[in-house]
Write an enzyme that holds these catalytic residues in place. Structure first.
Site, PDB file in Angstrom:
ATOM      1  N   GLN A  78       4.843  11.856 -11.557  1.00  0.00           N
ATOM      2  CA  GLN A  78       4.024  12.352 -10.451  1.00  0.00           C
ATOM      3  C   GLN A  78       3.343  11.186  -9.741  1.00  0.00           C
ATOM      4  O   GLN A  78       2.286  10.726 -10.139  1.00  0.00           O
ATOM      5  CB  GLN A  78       2.984  13.344 -10.980  1.00  0.00           C
ATOM      6  N   PHE A  79       3.948  10.741  -8.639  1.00  0.00           N
ATOM      7  CA  PHE A  79       3.397   9.614  -7.891  1.00  0.00           C
ATOM      8  C   PHE A  79       2.034   9.945  -7.289  1.00  0.00           C
ATOM      9  O   PHE A  79       1.239   9.055  -7.001  1.00  0.00           O
ATOM     10  CB  PHE A  79       4.371   9.143  -6.803  1.00  0.00           C
ATOM     11  N   THR A  80       1.739  11.233  -7.105  1.00  0.00           N
ATOM     12  CA  THR A  80       0.466  11.623  -6.481  1.00  0.00           C
ATOM     13  C   THR A  80      -0.744  11.292  -7.351  1.00  0.00           C
ATOM     14  O   THR A  80      -1.876  11.384  -6.873  1.00  0.00           O
ATOM     15  CB  THR A  80       0.453  13.121  -6.114  1.00  0.00           C
TER      16      THR A  80
END
Length: 150
Positions: A78-80
């Site tokens: 999850q890059f967020t």
């Protein structure tokens, strides 16, 4: 590198309506890497995660690890996790590692976890995933190598 760790009774991830991974008791882990992260950070967090003692013993104290309770891992990239919301209302993701660098590091992280935990499930890197869980406790723990390693 950042982890959001949730102790779960069960968790699963589906992609396009198909089950990609699921576990019973264990940890659902949201995983993110920032520019500059290396295998060193992955090694450190994988070891901390797999040995984390937050499952209850017979006295009701959080004193047992995943291996003590036969738990599993479901790790979702999850890059967020590296969203910067300081300016305006639209998050900036510039600190997140680029996918072509992040995906091999994600796979390496999973390999390190597999050395310590018999059940390691995963989402699909870069896919639109639907994650379901039954949080246990709830117990949610944040790990960040920037805060833990200097």
């Amino acid at each position: 590198m950042r982890l959001v760790i949730q102790r779960v009774r069960e968790a699963s991830v589906t992609i396009d309506g198909k089950m990609a991974g699921q576990i019973g008791k264990g940890f659902l882990v949201l995983w993110g890497a920032k520019e500059g992260d290396t295998r060193k950070e992955a090694d450190y967090l994988a070891a901390k995660l797999c040995r984390l003692r937050v499952f209850e013993d017979e006295a009701g104290k959080m004193n047992l690890s995943m291996s003590d309770v036969g738990g599993g891992l479901l790790v979702v990239s999850q890059f967020t996790l590296y969203a910067d919301c300081r300016k305006g209302n639209r998050p900036n993701f510039m600190a997140a590692m680029r996918p072509e660098e992040s995906e091999p590091l994600y796979e390496y992280f999973l390999e390190q976890c597999e050395k310590e935990v018999p059940v390691v499930e995963r989402g699909e890197f870069g896919a639109d995933m639907k994650v379901s869980l039954v949080n246990d406790g709830p117990v949610t723990i944040l790990m960040d190598t920037e805060e833990m390693c200097g």
